[in-house]
Design a protein around this motif. Structure first.
Motif, short mmCIF file in Angstrom:
data_model
loop_
_atom_site.label_atom_id
_atom_site.label_comp_id
_atom_site.label_asym_id
_atom_site.label_seq_id
_atom_site.Cartn_x
_atom_site.Cartn_y
_atom_site.Cartn_z
N SER A 1 -33.31 14.69 7.23
CA SER A 1 -33.79 14.18 5.95
C SER A 1 -34.70 12.97 6.18
O SER A 1 -34.51 12.20 7.13
CB SER A 1 -32.61 13.77 5.06
N VAL A 2 -35.69 12.82 5.29
CA VAL A 2 -36.60 11.68 5.37
C VAL A 2 -36.61 10.99 4.00
O VAL A 2 -36.41 11.63 2.96
CB VAL A 2 -38.03 12.10 5.75
N GLU A 3 -36.82 9.70 4.01
CA GLU A 3 -36.90 8.97 2.76
C GLU A 3 -38.22 9.28 2.06
O GLU A 3 -39.27 9.38 2.68
CB GLU A 3 -36.82 7.46 3.02
N LEU B 1 -35.81 13.65 1.16
CA LEU B 1 -36.28 15.04 1.21
C LEU B 1 -35.63 15.68 2.43
O LEU B 1 -35.90 15.31 3.58
CB LEU B 1 -37.81 15.05 1.34
N LYS B 2 -34.73 16.63 2.17
CA LYS B 2 -34.03 17.29 3.26
C LYS B 2 -34.95 18.25 4.00
O LYS B 2 -36.01 18.62 3.50
CB LYS B 2 -32.81 18.05 2.72
N GLY B 3 -34.51 18.64 5.19
CA GLY B 3 -35.27 19.59 5.96
C GLY B 3 -35.48 20.89 5.22
O GLY B 3 -34.54 21.46 4.68
N GLY B 4 -36.71 21.36 5.15
CA GLY B 4 -37.03 22.59 4.43
C GLY B 4 -37.34 22.39 2.96
O GLY B 4 -37.78 23.32 2.28
N GLU B 5 -37.10 21.18 2.41
CA GLU B 5 -37.38 20.92 1.01
C GLU B 5 -38.81 20.41 0.82
O GLU B 5 -39.45 19.91 1.74
CB GLU B 5 -36.39 19.89 0.45
#
Length: 441
Positions: A55-57, A103-107
């Motif tokens: 996940s990234v901010e 934002l999660k991975g793939g989102e």
């Protein structure tokens, strides 16, 4: 007698005059907005996708807005999400949209922003070297526009010692030394600006890539519209001439510009432009005309070398098809103006976190509504009222003229208007005056 006979016509004429005078007074007190040369709908869609596993901010997304100028009026039509409108350090409007905290991975997250932009005519001034002011005529209040802040600050120890400068008088010179050579003992501001334009047209060739700083553009010998403009601004500021960068977009209706696409940010941003191209140019203070555009890439370099004034008179900003979204001035500090550093930071972060962007920009020219044409044209409204009033008075007058006075047996004629009235009438039914009867023997 005439007034009494045509009292409906008189009333119609009086009422029409009152309406016309009232309309004229209203437009004098509350003048309508100027009539635009063109109206555009600008739609920008931004998608941010996390292709990594972690996940990234994310938080908030900010994007450039459009300022209200003398020849540009804008309104924010729609934003797909909660937002606020703020300003950056240079006073440019920015739209800040609230996104998910992470934002999660793939989102992915998408936001769409719609603007309405009215563009007005822009008269081109007549310039000449004989009429131009000198360096002493530049107001002290504009000294901030000569500050050597980013992106126009050039390291004093970096020289034009690359291969492209070998064999030229400028080899191994710093940009400040080049600026000093170009200005010499000249004090005519326009003359200095034209010499700088010719120098860039001679030694810098057009090449579109990620934005570069002026010293990088000079050492490479290449740069696109804003790169060359920033190089010009750096030279001018060193010479004591106020200048800043203006950035905008140009509407192009040709089919070849209907759908253009590509990648930037080292492959981490895919973009689509529909009927629009981005552009940048310098804005320079040249007395006595004030701020004038210097567009280094809208005219062929060969023409600029012989007629450098075409960078001013041929600038695309004079065309209402050009809309402005940013002024990089340095007044608010280096951080606000240094979009080059911001660009590189976004690219580095995108590569680090495996973030990908998709940008779709659509610029559509929309017809001017008929009611806008009417409301913004006082002459058209007043002329229409005058014509309608004339027609109304003519019709009412014709109706009264054809109307027949009733005939009464044993009637009496009014001595004032001549109309016939019943024998037992005391007042005239037409003019309202008391009837005077002749004495009978």
């Amino acid at each position: 007698m005439w007034v009494s006979k045509y009292k409906r016509t008189t009333a119609a004429a009086t009422l029409s005059a009152i309406i016309i005078v009232a309309t004229l007074t209203y437009y004098l007190v509350f003048p309508p907005p100027r009539f635009p040369q063109a109206i555009f709908r600008y739609t920008e869609t931004i998608t941010i996708e996390n292709r990594g596993n972690s996940s990234v901010e994310l938080g908030k997304i900010s994007t450039d807005g459009f300022p209200n100028l003398e020849w540009q009026r804008v309104s924010l039509v729609d934003v797909s999400g909660r937002y606020t409108v703020s300003k950056d350090g240079d006073g440019n409007p920015i739209v800040i949209v609230e996104g998910p905290e992470t934002l999660k991975g793939g989102e992915s997250f998408t936001v769409t922003i719609v603007w309405k932009i009215e563009s007005f005519s822009r008269p081109i001034p007549t310039i000449s070297l004989t009429d131009a002011g000198d360096l002493k005529s530049i107001p002290d209040s504009l000294k901030n526009y000569t500050r050597m802040v980013a992106p126009w600050r050039s390291p004093s120890d970096v020289r034009l010692d690359t291969e492209v400068w070998e064999g030229t008088p400028y080899y191994n010179k710093t940009l400040r030394e080049v600026a000093s050579i170009l200005v010499g003992n000249e004090t005519n501001v326009l003359k200095i600006v034209l010499e700088d334009i010719k120098w860039i047209a001679t030694y810098i060739t057009y090449y579109s890539a990620s934005p570069t700083y002026p010293i990088e553009t000079a050492r490479n010998g290449t740069g696109d519209c804003d790169d060359q403009s920033n190089l010009l601004i750096a030279l001018l500021r060193m010479q004591g001439i106020p200048a800043f960068l203006m950035m905008g977009m140009i509407y192009l209706h040709q089919e070849e510009y209907a759908n253009r696409s590509g990648v930037t940010l080292g492959g981490h941003e895919y973009y689509e432009y529909h009927h629009v191209v981005g552009h940048g140019w310098a804005v320079v203070y040249i007395p006595p005309w004030g701020w004038l555009p210097c567009d280094l890439t809208s005219t062929r370099p060969s023409e600029l070398r012989s007629k450098p004034e075409k960078a001013i008179t041929g600038a695309v900003v004079w065309n209402p098809a050009t809309i402005i979204f940013r002024n990089a001035t340095g007044i608010g500090g280096a951080e606000a103006s240094d979009y080059i550093r911001s660009w590189r930071e976004i690219e580095a972060e995108a590569k680090k976190n495996n973030i990908y962007y998709k940008l779709i920009i659509d610029l559509e020219r929309i017809p001017i509504p008929e009611h806008e044409v009417i409301l913004r044209s006082p002459a058209l409204v007043i002329y229409s009222e005058i014509i309608s009033a004339i027609v109304l008075v003519i019709l009412v007058g014709a109706h009264e003229r054809m109307r027949k006075t009733p005939t009464y047996l044993g009637g009496v004629n009014c001595t004032y208007c001549g109309s016939e009235n019943p024998a037992d009438a005391v007042y005239c039914g037409w003019c309202g005056r008391r009837l005077i009867r002749e004495a009978t023997e």
